[in-house]
Design a protein around this motif. Structure first.
Motif, PDB file in Angstrom:
ATOM      1  N   PHE A  91     -13.586  36.583   6.616  1.00 13.04           N
ATOM      2  CA  PHE A  91     -12.563  35.913   5.816  1.00 13.04           C
ATOM      3  C   PHE A  91     -11.278  36.727   5.780  1.00 13.04           C
ATOM      4  CE2 PHE A  91     -10.393  35.568   1.725  1.00 13.04           C
ATOM      5  CZ  PHE A  91     -10.115  34.206   1.671  1.00 13.04           C
ATOM      6  N   LEU A  92     -11.392  38.007   5.491  1.00 15.90           N
ATOM      7  CA  LEU A  92     -10.210  38.864   5.403  1.00 15.90           C
ATOM      8  C   LEU A  92      -9.478  38.926   6.739  1.00 15.90           C
ATOM      9  CD1 LEU A  92     -11.668  41.779   3.237  1.00 15.90           C
ATOM     10  CD2 LEU A  92     -10.156  39.933   2.487  1.00 15.90           C
ATOM     11  N   GLY A  93     -10.248  38.981   7.834  1.00 19.66           N
ATOM     12  CA  GLY A  93      -9.635  39.032   9.151  1.00 19.66           C
ATOM     13  C   GLY A  93      -8.889  37.754   9.489  1.00 19.66           C
ATOM     14  N   VAL A  94      -9.517  36.608   9.227  1.00 20.31           N
ATOM     15  CA  VAL A  94      -8.883  35.324   9.544  1.00 20.31           C
ATOM     16  C   VAL A  94      -7.692  35.072   8.627  1.00 20.31           C
ATOM     17  CG1 VAL A  94      -9.235  32.826   9.669  1.00 20.31           C
ATOM     18  CG2 VAL A  94     -11.043  34.367  10.447  1.00 20.31           C
ATOM     19  N   ALA A  95      -7.830  35.466   7.357  1.00 18.29           N
ATOM     20  CA  ALA A  95      -6.759  35.237   6.386  1.00 18.29           C
ATOM     21  C   ALA A  95      -5.610  36.228   6.527  1.00 18.29           C
ATOM     22  CB  ALA A  95      -7.315  35.308   4.964  1.00 18.29           C
ATOM     23  N   GLY A  96      -5.842  37.328   7.234  1.00 14.23           N
ATOM     24  CA  GLY A  96      -4.802  38.340   7.373  1.00 14.23           C
ATOM     25  C   GLY A  96      -4.572  39.117   6.097  1.00 14.23           C
ATOM     26  N   ILE A  97      -5.673  39.449   5.412  1.00 16.14           N
ATOM     27  CA  ILE A  97      -5.587  40.180   4.143  1.00 16.14           C
ATOM     28  C   ILE A  97      -6.190  41.571   4.306  1.00 16.14           C
ATOM     29  CG2 ILE A  97      -6.407  40.253   1.751  1.00 16.14           C
ATOM     30  CD1 ILE A  97      -6.414  37.187   1.789  1.00 16.14           C
ATOM     31  N   ASP A  98      -5.473  42.575   3.844  1.00 19.47           N
ATOM     32  CA  ASP A  98      -5.976  43.953   3.823  1.00 19.47           C
ATOM     33  C   ASP A  98      -6.643  44.179   2.469  1.00 19.47           C
ATOM     34  OD1 ASP A  98      -6.464  46.653   3.970  1.00 19.47           O
ATOM     35  OD2 ASP A  98      -4.372  47.250   3.735  1.00 19.47           O
ATOM     36  N   THR A 157     -13.421  23.564   1.121  1.00 22.19           N
ATOM     37  CA  THR A 157     -13.937  24.586   2.023  1.00 22.19           C
ATOM     38  C   THR A 157     -12.857  25.641   2.237  1.00 22.19           C
ATOM     39  OG1 THR A 157     -13.112  23.512   4.032  1.00 22.19           O
ATOM     40  CG2 THR A 157     -15.288  22.824   3.226  1.00 22.19           C
ATOM     41  N   VAL A 158     -13.255  26.783   2.780  1.00 24.69           N
ATOM     42  CA  VAL A 158     -12.292  27.827   3.117  1.00 24.69           C
ATOM     43  C   VAL A 158     -11.267  27.275   4.111  1.00 24.69           C
ATOM     44  CG1 VAL A 158     -12.035  30.039   4.312  1.00 24.69           C
ATOM     45  CG2 VAL A 158     -13.823  29.754   2.584  1.00 24.69           C
ATOM     46  N   GLU A 159     -11.749  26.473   5.071  1.00 22.58           N
ATOM     47  CA  GLU A 159     -10.829  25.916   6.058  1.00 22.58           C
ATOM     48  C   GLU A 159      -9.820  24.963   5.419  1.00 22.58           C
ATOM     49  OE1 GLU A 159     -12.900  26.275  10.386  1.00 22.58           O
ATOM     50  OE2 GLU A 159     -12.974  24.311   9.416  1.00 22.58           O
ATOM     51  N   GLU A 160     -10.248  24.218   4.396  1.00 22.23           N
ATOM     52  CA  GLU A 160      -9.319  23.318   3.711  1.00 22.23           C
ATOM     53  C   GLU A 160      -8.210  24.092   2.996  1.00 22.23           C
ATOM     54  OE1 GLU A 160     -11.672  19.279   2.495  1.00 22.23           O
ATOM     55  OE2 GLU A 160     -12.297  21.092   1.448  1.00 22.23           O
ATOM     56  N   ALA A 161      -8.491  25.349   2.689  1.00 22.69           N
ATOM     57  CA  ALA A 161      -7.473  26.202   2.069  1.00 22.69           C
ATOM     58  C   ALA A 161      -6.562  26.842   3.112  1.00 22.69           C
ATOM     59  CB  ALA A 161      -8.137  27.275   1.216  1.00 22.69           C
ATOM     60  N   GLY A 162      -6.766  26.461   4.381  1.00 27.01           N
ATOM     61  CA  GLY A 162      -5.882  26.940   5.437  1.00 27.01           C
ATOM     62  C   GLY A 162      -6.357  28.185   6.148  1.00 27.01           C
ATOM     63  N   ILE A 163      -7.586  28.649   5.838  1.00 26.02           N
ATOM     64  CA  ILE A 163      -8.135  29.830   6.505  1.00 26.02           C
ATOM     65  C   ILE A 163      -9.083  29.336   7.592  1.00 26.02           C
ATOM     66  CG2 ILE A 163      -9.305  32.031   6.184  1.00 26.02           C
ATOM     67  CD1 ILE A 163      -6.682  31.612   4.552  1.00 26.02           C
ATOM     68  N   ALA A 164      -8.611  29.328   8.842  1.00 27.80           N
ATOM     69  CA  ALA A 164      -9.389  28.754   9.927  1.00 27.80           C
ATOM     70  C   ALA A 164      -9.136  29.521  11.234  1.00 27.80           C
ATOM     71  CB  ALA A 164      -9.023  27.278  10.091  1.00 27.80           C
ATOM     72  N   PRO A 165     -10.109  29.529  12.133  1.00 32.53           N
ATOM     73  CA  PRO A 165     -11.424  28.893  12.008  1.00 32.53           C
ATOM     74  C   PRO A 165     -12.341  29.717  11.107  1.00 32.53           C
ATOM     75  CG  PRO A 165     -11.299  30.076  14.086  1.00 32.53           C
ATOM     76  CD  PRO A 165      -9.942  30.185  13.457  1.00 32.53           C
TER      77      PRO A 165
END
Length: 244
Positions: A91-98, A157-165
């Motif tokens: 999740f952190l990797g796909v979302a770009g969060i440190d 879903t996480v994807e519906e929040a824009g975090i995809a794939p």
């Protein structure tokens, strides 16, 4: 040995197999290469939870904060190398969060850590988090599969929040020693899948936070291969220790 490959001896397997294939390369056997999938049984979606009275009311809130404040977010899961831990890392990797992923020794401790504000958010399988959600100890904000959970149809879903794939769940099924005949696999798949659609069985699964896993032996083969590749990438990029 080919003993037991008549379909009467089955092994309960699951999401940990593709993970262990990378984390434990020296294990004496593994479910991916040394057993033959027969039929899937259940999917255990993961749920993202936060404190009910905290600063985050949605996954969007959390993502916005995490991106704007590198290193400030604390993410909880159970032990290092688990599906939950790797789901958080992915999740952190796909979302770009440190952010830091904090492992807890058990699900009750993890849910308590969220409720007390020791971590801002946690990733846990629905069966593990269900009691804490039902008791309003934690607030669910999203589920992790690529389709909404039948158990939490109102949650995005996480994807519906824009975090995809992003499509993660835990699961289990039955495998057999290599060499089981195709007709035996087909018979077992049909029987198990029929049982899983019985209302009483679906209700029992739902009560513990699980859903019937509709599929075939071939679907299990594909899933194990895909998850082995996916988790290997996450494990290496996250620097999770691999058994030497």
């Amino acid at each position: 040995s080919e003993a037991g490959n008549d379909g009467y001896t089955l092994l309960n397997v699951g999401a940990s197999g593709p993970i262990k294939k990378t984390l434990l390369p020296n294990q004496p056997f593994d479910q991916v290469d040394d057993f033959e999938p027969v039929t899937p049984v259940a999917n255990f979606g993961l749920v993202v939870v936060v404190a009910p009275d905290g600063q985050f009311a949605s996954l969007d809130d959390l993502v916005s904060f995490g991106r704007a404040n590198p290193g400030a977010l604390n993410v909880g899961s159970v032990q290092v190398g688990s599906t939950q831990f790797l789901a958080a890392k992915l999740f952190l990797g796909v979302a770009g969060i440190d952010a830091v992923v904090v492992p807890f020794s058990s699900t009750p401790e993890l849910m308590g850590g969220v409720a007390r504000g020791e971590v801002d958010v946690a990733f846990e399988i629905i069966p593990g988090a269900k009691a804490a959600i039902d008791n309003a100890q934690v607030l669910p904000v999203a589920t992790t599969m690529n389709a909404r959970s039948a158990l939490f149809p109102d949650l995005p879903t996480v994807e519906e929040a824009g975090i995809a794939p992003y499509d993660v769940s835990s699961w289990n099924g039955y495998s057999a020693p290599i060499g089981v005949a195709d007709e035996v696999k087909e018979k077992l798949t049909t029987a198990v899948q029929t049982i899983l659609q019985m209302p009483a069985v679906k209700d029992k699964l739902a009560a513990v936070g699980a859903e019937p896993y509709v599929g075939t032996a071939a679907d299990m083969v594909t899933r194990q291969q895909q998850e082995t590749r996916m988790w290997e990438k996450v494990i290496i990029e996250a620097g999770v220790p691999i058994e030497g």
